[in-house]
Motif scaffolding. Structure first.
Motif, mmCIF file in Angstrom:
data_model
loop_
_atom_site.group_PDB
_atom_site.id
_atom_site.type_symbol
_atom_site.label_atom_id
_atom_site.label_comp_id
_atom_site.label_asym_id
_atom_site.label_seq_id
_atom_site.Cartn_x
_atom_site.Cartn_y
_atom_site.Cartn_z
ATOM 1 N N ASP A 83 41.609 47.386 36.609
ATOM 2 C CA ASP A 83 43.027 47.710 36.833
ATOM 3 C C ASP A 83 43.436 48.856 35.893
ATOM 4 O O ASP A 83 43.042 48.894 34.731
ATOM 5 C CB ASP A 83 43.888 46.459 36.554
ATOM 6 C CG ASP A 83 45.332 46.635 36.969
ATOM 7 O OD1 ASP A 83 45.742 45.964 37.949
ATOM 8 O OD2 ASP A 83 46.074 47.427 36.332
ATOM 9 N N ASN A 86 44.793 47.874 32.446
ATOM 10 C CA ASN A 86 44.040 46.958 31.576
ATOM 11 C C ASN A 86 44.022 47.442 30.132
ATOM 12 O O ASN A 86 44.112 48.642 29.858
ATOM 13 C CB ASN A 86 42.590 46.836 32.069
ATOM 14 C CG ASN A 86 42.446 45.830 33.188
ATOM 15 O OD1 ASN A 86 43.344 45.031 33.435
ATOM 16 N ND2 ASN A 86 41.317 45.882 33.870
ATOM 17 N N THR A 129 40.356 42.231 34.831
ATOM 18 C CA THR A 129 41.815 42.309 34.781
ATOM 19 C C THR A 129 42.392 41.554 33.582
ATOM 20 O O THR A 129 41.801 40.570 33.119
ATOM 21 C CB THR A 129 42.443 41.743 36.084
ATOM 22 O OG1 THR A 129 43.859 41.997 36.076
ATOM 23 C CG2 THR A 129 42.232 40.239 36.208
#
Ligand code: PLP
Length: 268
Positions: A83, A86, A129
């Motif tokens: 992501d 992150n 994530t």
């Protein structure tokens, strides 16, 4: 990040002092050599029980846990999907792993599904994530991610650094709702709500033994200080017995959000 006010709690401080008196100021070696004292083993067992997993593994920090675990799970020939928001330690773990590294838009699961599809020839696929994102304070839809991981036979690594001790019925974080996912890799830190220092991995016995014997930040860094272990054990005991601290901190967060809303701020 001392969300529950435990870092200065007299019971936690006293536990750190007791552990130092029994085991010394330093662990003296990496865990794999001789640094894993009985209090390290006790804390690993306690973390596994807390997280409801078969086993757990301590790291010198949450940063070291992320870099070490990702590097143990994927490498050349694999794909890791991350992501965009992150934490830096996850991003560095992805970079250092040697796997092909793809960043998807923040919680953009259409884009993630597309990247997973493009990577279907890869040996292994790992989705990475935060559960509670450190920058925006929002929460990843873990059920959707788990479904996607399950459907594509990918592994899912969830970093609970900000959620451990704060979310979940028993204060274990946000992963409870997806705990049945077989490829789930849980990471947490002892340095935020737990008020101590160190990182950890929780998962199956096989996963933990593999990482214990392959993660470079595990093998080539000195084990946690006994004081950090003693403090964390006492904090976990308090978190297990007392829900008022996590209720209080979440109440404060709701209050802050409601006041910001009244000033027309968007709090996601
Ligand atoms: C703080 C943080 C870490 C690092 O943990 P340390 O124990 O401080 O090294 C890792 N991931 C996330 C999401 C964090 O917020």
């Amino acid at each position: 990040n001392d969300y529950l006010g435990l870092a200065g709690d007299p019971r936690v401080v006293a536990a750190a002092v007791r552990a130092t008196e029994v085991y010394g100021a330093g662990a003296q070696a990496s865990a794999l050599v001789s640094g894993r004292t009985p209090i390290h083993a006790e804390l690993e067992a306690k973390l596994a029980q807390f997280e409801g997993t078969e086993a757990a593994l301590l790291f010198p920090s949450g940063f070291a846990a992320n870099v070490g675990v990702i590097g143990s799970l994927v490498g050349d020939g694999d794909v890791v999907l991350c992501d965009r928001l992150n934490h830096a330690s996850l991003i560095d773990g992805c970079r250092l792993s040697g796997a092909r590294f793809r960043v998807y838009g923040h919680c953009d699961f259409d884009q993630l599904a597309g990247e997973l599809d493009k990577a279907r020839e890869a040996r292994r696929r790992l989705i990475v994530t935060d559960s509670l994102f450190s920058m925006d304070g929002d929460i990843a839809p873990l059920r959707e991610l788990a479904e996607l991981a399950d459907r594509t036979q990918s592994m899912l690594l969830v970093d609970e650094a900000h959620a451990t001790g704060v979310y979940g019925e028993h204060g274990t974080g946000l992963c409870d709702e997806i705990s049945q996912l077989s490829g789930l890799v849980r990471i947490g830190t002892l340095s935020k709500a737990i008020g101590s220092q160190g990182g950890f991995l929780a998962g199956s016995q096989d996963l933990v033994e593999w990482v214990r014997n392959t993660a470079r930040t595990q093998m080539f860094s000195t084990a946690l200080t006994p004081a950090a272990c003693g403090a964390a054990l006492e904090s976990l005991r308090i978190i297990g017995a007392d829900t008022t601290r996590r209720d209080h901190v979440r109440g404060l967060a709701r209050f802050l959000r409601s006041q910001l809303h009244d000033l027309n701020w968007n709090t996601l």
